[in-house]
Motif scaffolding. Structure first.
Motif, short mmCIF file in Angstrom:
data_model
loop_
_atom_site.label_atom_id
_atom_site.label_comp_id
_atom_site.label_asym_id
_atom_site.label_seq_id
_atom_site.Cartn_x
_atom_site.Cartn_y
_atom_site.Cartn_z
N GLU A 9 0.99 -1.29 -0.10
CA GLU A 9 0.07 0.02 -0.02
C GLU A 9 0.88 1.26 -0.08
O GLU A 9 1.93 1.43 0.29
N GLU A 10 0.36 2.42 -0.20
CA GLU A 10 0.95 3.66 -0.24
C GLU A 10 -0.12 4.46 0.33
O GLU A 10 -1.20 4.82 0.05
N GLU A 11 0.46 4.98 1.63
CA GLU A 11 -0.53 5.89 2.44
C GLU A 11 0.57 7.08 3.13
O GLU A 11 1.74 6.92 3.25
N ASN A 12 -0.06 8.17 3.06
CA ASN A 12 0.62 9.53 3.37
C ASN A 12 2.08 9.51 2.92
O ASN A 12 3.13 9.75 3.57
N SER A 13 2.31 9.18 1.51
CA SER A 13 3.48 9.37 0.92
C SER A 13 4.34 8.14 1.49
O SER A 13 5.81 8.34 1.20
N GLN A 15 5.66 4.40 1.03
CA GLN A 15 5.41 3.12 0.19
C GLN A 15 5.62 1.78 0.97
O GLN A 15 6.96 1.79 1.58
N HIS A 16 4.85 0.77 1.40
CA HIS A 16 4.93 -0.17 2.10
C HIS A 16 5.34 -1.46 1.29
O HIS A 16 4.19 -1.75 0.46
#
Length: 114
Positions: A9-13, A15-16
């Motif tokens: 996922e990508e959240e709040n800039s 990248q996981h």
């Protein structure tokens, strides 16, 4: 063994990435290719989850060092999470544990000033 690298996922800039399998001389090029394909925008934040990596050799360490340097050079940050005791020891005996932001499987934060 195969190696899987997934952008979870990508959240709040941030990248996981989830990395699954063994990282050795045979699979490290695949890992390097996946990480190199990630846009290294200024200030990029990446989190690499290694909780399902059972084995890694020095070739894998080299891939992480290269990725860390590339991201750090643009003002970004790399966090490595989910290290089991064996992988934690590998990072520590090479001195990388004191340089990189590492969170162990037990949740102990080894955040270093870089």
């Amino acid at each position: 063994m195969n190696l899987q690298v997934q952008l979870v996922e990508e959240e709040n800039s941030v990248q996981h990435f989830k990395i699954i399998g063994e990282i050795d001389v045979y699979t490290a090029p695949k890992l390097k290719e996946h990480l190199a394909a990630v846009e290294k925008a200024v200030g990029m934040q990446a989190e690499l989850d290694l909780s399902e990596v059972a084995y890694m050799d020095s070739t894998g360490l080299g891939v992480f060092v290269g990725f860390y340097k590339a991201v750090h050079a643009t003002g970004g940050h790399v966090k490595i999470t989910g290290l089991n005791a064996r992988l934690q020891r590998l990072f520590n005996i090479t001195g990388l544990g004191s340089i990189m932001d590492i969170v162990t499987e037990e949740g102990e934060d080894k955040d270093a000033t870089v």
